[in-house]
Design a protein around this motif. Sequence first.
Motif, PDB file in Angstrom:
ATOM      1  N   ASP A  17      -3.705  54.915  76.864  1.00  0.00           N
ATOM      2  CA  ASP A  17      -2.498  55.430  76.199  1.00  0.00           C
ATOM      3  C   ASP A  17      -1.325  54.503  76.485  1.00  0.00           C
ATOM      4  O   ASP A  17      -1.276  53.859  77.526  1.00  0.00           O
ATOM      5  CB  ASP A  17      -2.106  56.813  76.756  1.00  0.00           C
ATOM      6  N   CYS A  18      -0.349  54.477  75.558  1.00  0.00           N
ATOM      7  CA  CYS A  18       0.912  53.777  75.837  1.00  0.00           C
ATOM      8  C   CYS A  18       1.881  54.714  76.554  1.00  0.00           C
ATOM      9  O   CYS A  18       2.497  54.350  77.530  1.00  0.00           O
ATOM     10  CB  CYS A  18       1.559  53.288  74.540  1.00  0.00           C
ATOM     11  N   PHE A  19       2.042  55.920  76.012  1.00  0.00           N
ATOM     12  CA  PHE A  19       2.942  56.874  76.655  1.00  0.00           C
ATOM     13  C   PHE A  19       2.608  58.288  76.215  1.00  0.00           C
ATOM     14  O   PHE A  19       1.803  58.500  75.315  1.00  0.00           O
ATOM     15  CB  PHE A  19       4.413  56.551  76.346  1.00  0.00           C
ATOM     16  N   THR A  20       3.215  59.260  76.887  1.00  0.00           N
ATOM     17  CA  THR A  20       3.052  60.648  76.491  1.00  0.00           C
ATOM     18  C   THR A  20       4.435  61.296  76.369  1.00  0.00           C
ATOM     19  O   THR A  20       5.334  60.971  77.142  1.00  0.00           O
ATOM     20  CB  THR A  20       2.173  61.431  77.491  1.00  0.00           C
ATOM     21  N   ARG A 139      13.096  63.216  68.215  1.00  0.00           N
ATOM     22  CA  ARG A 139      12.426  62.821  66.951  1.00  0.00           C
ATOM     23  C   ARG A 139      11.212  61.931  67.182  1.00  0.00           C
ATOM     24  O   ARG A 139      10.378  61.771  66.303  1.00  0.00           O
ATOM     25  CB  ARG A 139      13.417  62.074  66.036  1.00  0.00           C
ATOM     26  N   LEU A 140      11.138  61.326  68.368  1.00  0.00           N
ATOM     27  CA  LEU A 140      10.071  60.353  68.646  1.00  0.00           C
ATOM     28  C   LEU A 140       8.674  60.949  68.449  1.00  0.00           C
ATOM     29  O   LEU A 140       7.763  60.272  67.993  1.00  0.00           O
ATOM     30  CB  LEU A 140      10.233  59.821  70.083  1.00  0.00           C
ATOM     31  N   GLY A 145       1.538  56.304  66.211  1.00  0.00           N
ATOM     32  CA  GLY A 145       0.955  54.982  66.442  1.00  0.00           C
ATOM     33  C   GLY A 145       1.968  53.906  66.768  1.00  0.00           C
ATOM     34  O   GLY A 145       2.865  54.095  67.594  1.00  0.00           O
ATOM     35  N   PHE A 146       1.844  52.777  66.091  1.00  0.00           N
ATOM     36  CA  PHE A 146       2.657  51.603  66.385  1.00  0.00           C
ATOM     37  C   PHE A 146       4.147  51.879  66.189  1.00  0.00           C
ATOM     38  O   PHE A 146       4.983  51.390  66.948  1.00  0.00           O
ATOM     39  CB  PHE A 146       2.189  50.441  65.494  1.00  0.00           C
ATOM     40  N   ASP A 147       4.493  52.679  65.162  1.00  0.00           N
ATOM     41  CA  ASP A 147       5.909  53.003  64.917  1.00  0.00           C
ATOM     42  C   ASP A 147       6.538  53.677  66.126  1.00  0.00           C
ATOM     43  O   ASP A 147       7.691  53.419  66.468  1.00  0.00           O
ATOM     44  CB  ASP A 147       6.056  53.950  63.700  1.00  0.00           C
ATOM     45  N   SER A 148       5.774  54.555  66.767  1.00  0.00           N
ATOM     46  CA  SER A 148       6.336  55.265  67.917  1.00  0.00           C
ATOM     47  C   SER A 148       6.508  54.313  69.107  1.00  0.00           C
ATOM     48  O   SER A 148       7.455  54.436  69.876  1.00  0.00           O
ATOM     49  CB  SER A 148       5.469  56.457  68.300  1.00  0.00           C
ATOM     50  N   VAL A 149       5.598  53.334  69.248  1.00  0.00           N
ATOM     51  CA  VAL A 149       5.730  52.354  70.334  1.00  0.00           C
ATOM     52  C   VAL A 149       6.966  51.483  70.090  1.00  0.00           C
ATOM     53  O   VAL A 149       7.749  51.214  71.008  1.00  0.00           O
ATOM     54  CB  VAL A 149       4.454  51.486  70.459  1.00  0.00           C
ATOM     55  N   ARG A 282      -3.973  74.803  82.685  1.00  0.00           N
ATOM     56  CA  ARG A 282      -4.105  74.836  81.227  1.00  0.00           C
ATOM     57  C   ARG A 282      -3.154  75.884  80.624  1.00  0.00           C
ATOM     58  O   ARG A 282      -2.470  75.634  79.642  1.00  0.00           O
ATOM     59  CB  ARG A 282      -5.552  75.137  80.851  1.00  0.00           C
ATOM     60  N   GLU A 283      -3.105  77.065  81.246  1.00  0.00           N
ATOM     61  CA  GLU A 283      -2.269  78.149  80.715  1.00  0.00           C
ATOM     62  C   GLU A 283      -0.778  77.864  80.860  1.00  0.00           C
ATOM     63  O   GLU A 283       0.026  78.272  80.026  1.00  0.00           O
ATOM     64  CB  GLU A 283      -2.614  79.471  81.427  1.00  0.00           C
ATOM     65  N   SER A 284      -0.390  77.153  81.931  1.00  0.00           N
ATOM     66  CA  SER A 284       1.038  76.928  82.188  1.00  0.00           C
ATOM     67  C   SER A 284       1.640  75.880  81.262  1.00  0.00           C
ATOM     68  O   SER A 284       2.853  75.806  81.100  1.00  0.00           O
ATOM     69  CB  SER A 284       1.266  76.519  83.633  1.00  0.00           C
ATOM     70  N   LEU A 285       0.786  75.048  80.655  1.00  0.00           N
ATOM     71  CA  LEU A 285       1.322  74.013  79.775  1.00  0.00           C
ATOM     72  C   LEU A 285       1.524  74.571  78.384  1.00  0.00           C
ATOM     73  O   LEU A 285       0.807  74.252  77.442  1.00  0.00           O
ATOM     74  CB  LEU A 285       0.397  72.798  79.758  1.00  0.00           C
ATOM     75  N   SER A 286       2.552  75.405  78.280  1.00  0.00           N
ATOM     76  CA  SER A 286       2.826  76.044  76.989  1.00  0.00           C
ATOM     77  C   SER A 286       3.466  75.051  76.030  1.00  0.00           C
ATOM     78  O   SER A 286       3.364  75.161  74.827  1.00  0.00           O
ATOM     79  CB  SER A 286       3.729  77.253  77.179  1.00  0.00           C
ATOM     80  N   GLY A 287       4.169  74.025  76.600  1.00  0.00           N
ATOM     81  CA  GLY A 287       4.734  72.992  75.747  1.00  0.00           C
ATOM     82  C   GLY A 287       3.603  72.129  75.204  1.00  0.00           C
ATOM     83  O   GLY A 287       2.500  72.168  75.706  1.00  0.00           O
ATOM     84  N   LYS A 288       3.887  71.325  74.210  1.00  0.00           N
ATOM     85  CA  LYS A 288       2.821  70.533  73.599  1.00  0.00           C
ATOM     86  C   LYS A 288       3.033  69.057  73.965  1.00  0.00           C
ATOM     87  O   LYS A 288       4.096  68.515  73.753  1.00  0.00           O
ATOM     88  CB  LYS A 288       2.858  70.707  72.079  1.00  0.00           C
ATOM     89  N   ARG A 289       2.042  68.454  74.554  1.00  0.00           N
ATOM     90  CA  ARG A 289       2.108  67.030  74.862  1.00  0.00           C
ATOM     91  C   ARG A 289       1.566  66.237  73.688  1.00  0.00           C
ATOM     92  O   ARG A 289       0.591  66.626  73.068  1.00  0.00           O
ATOM     93  CB  ARG A 289       1.231  66.707  76.072  1.00  0.00           C
ATOM     94  N   ILE A 290       2.202  65.098  73.443  1.00  0.00           N
ATOM     95  CA  ILE A 290       1.686  64.177  72.413  1.00  0.00           C
ATOM     96  C   ILE A 290       1.401  62.856  73.096  1.00  0.00           C
ATOM     97  O   ILE A 290       2.261  62.320  73.803  1.00  0.00           O
ATOM     98  CB  ILE A 290       2.704  64.008  71.271  1.00  0.00           C
ATOM     99  N   PHE A 291       0.201  62.319  72.912  1.00  0.00           N
ATOM    100  CA  PHE A 291      -0.172  61.053  73.523  1.00  0.00           C
ATOM    101  C   PHE A 291      -0.169  59.961  72.464  1.00  0.00           C
ATOM    102  O   PHE A 291      -0.592  60.167  71.345  1.00  0.00           O
ATOM    103  CB  PHE A 291      -1.579  61.141  74.127  1.00  0.00           C
ATOM    104  N   VAL A 292       0.329  58.793  72.848  1.00  0.00           N
ATOM    105  CA  VAL A 292       0.349  57.670  71.912  1.00  0.00           C
ATOM    106  C   VAL A 292      -0.382  56.497  72.547  1.00  0.00           C
ATOM    107  O   VAL A 292      -0.113  56.164  73.689  1.00  0.00           O
ATOM    108  CB  VAL A 292       1.799  57.269  71.590  1.00  0.00           C
TER     109      VAL A 292
END
Length: 292
Positions: A17-20, A139-140, A145-149, A282-292
Amino acid sequence: MNHLNIIKEITPLTTSDCFTIFERKKQDFDFPLHYHEEMELNFISNASGARRVVGDHIEEIGDAELVLVGSNLPHVWETYKLAGKEIHEVTIQFHKDLFDEKFLRRNQLRVVREMFEKSKCGILFSNETAAAVGPRLIRLKKKHGFDSVLELMSILHDLSTSRDMRTLSDATFSNAEFSYKSRRVEKVMEYINANFDKPVNLAEVAKIASMTEVSFSRFFKSRTGTSFIDSLTEIRLGHASRKLIDTTEAVAEVAYNCGFNNISNFNRIFKKKKGCTPKEFRESLSGKRIFV
């Protein structure tokens, strides 16, 4: 500050991954004082009265703030005097070697490199910078993909040239910084990352490093600050954390797919390292992570 209370967070960011990005709206801060290898950019709004601890620096915060935390620097945000508001938090974690050292030495990247050096003590950006960059961080997650990097690079560059940034912690205070400036350790780490889901033993990694087992154990610990077994466990736990967030695989399946051959052993190690069971994690991570 009592170092015994600082936990090492094993983030779900893997080597590919590049970032989360992790965005949450919540009522309080409940994560303990911690540090991790990855660098972290934190934008927090609607949290006046909360308290920030970075290294040996402690301060009550205003309504919005933007902080860059360097690799292995202990940090935490505490509820403190916050009066029942909905906090908005956007956290971006990226590998400390996301930008190659040679790349950072180019003229155009000099200011980014200087900012990364300062981040070892933690950097608080000005209110103006937080107001300008915060919405871009929100907004990120809509970019891919590449646009987010590219956008992350652009944000980091803008931060590096921003006015009135302030370093937080005293330079003498930092968790031991170990680098893998060793081709042997790098080769072993590459091997572990590629084979963490299979049985990996000391004999085979010592062979990769062309050393005896005893010499390799000593060498690895001196270079990384942790034993080979602890490093292997941390890599497996990082992948397991990622699967717990990313997939609906049963906990036993996650354990098995990440190289743990015993579910109760996995639960015990996970709880010891993260302070909660895999199920609670697993239950405590109510927020959503996005991996790039």
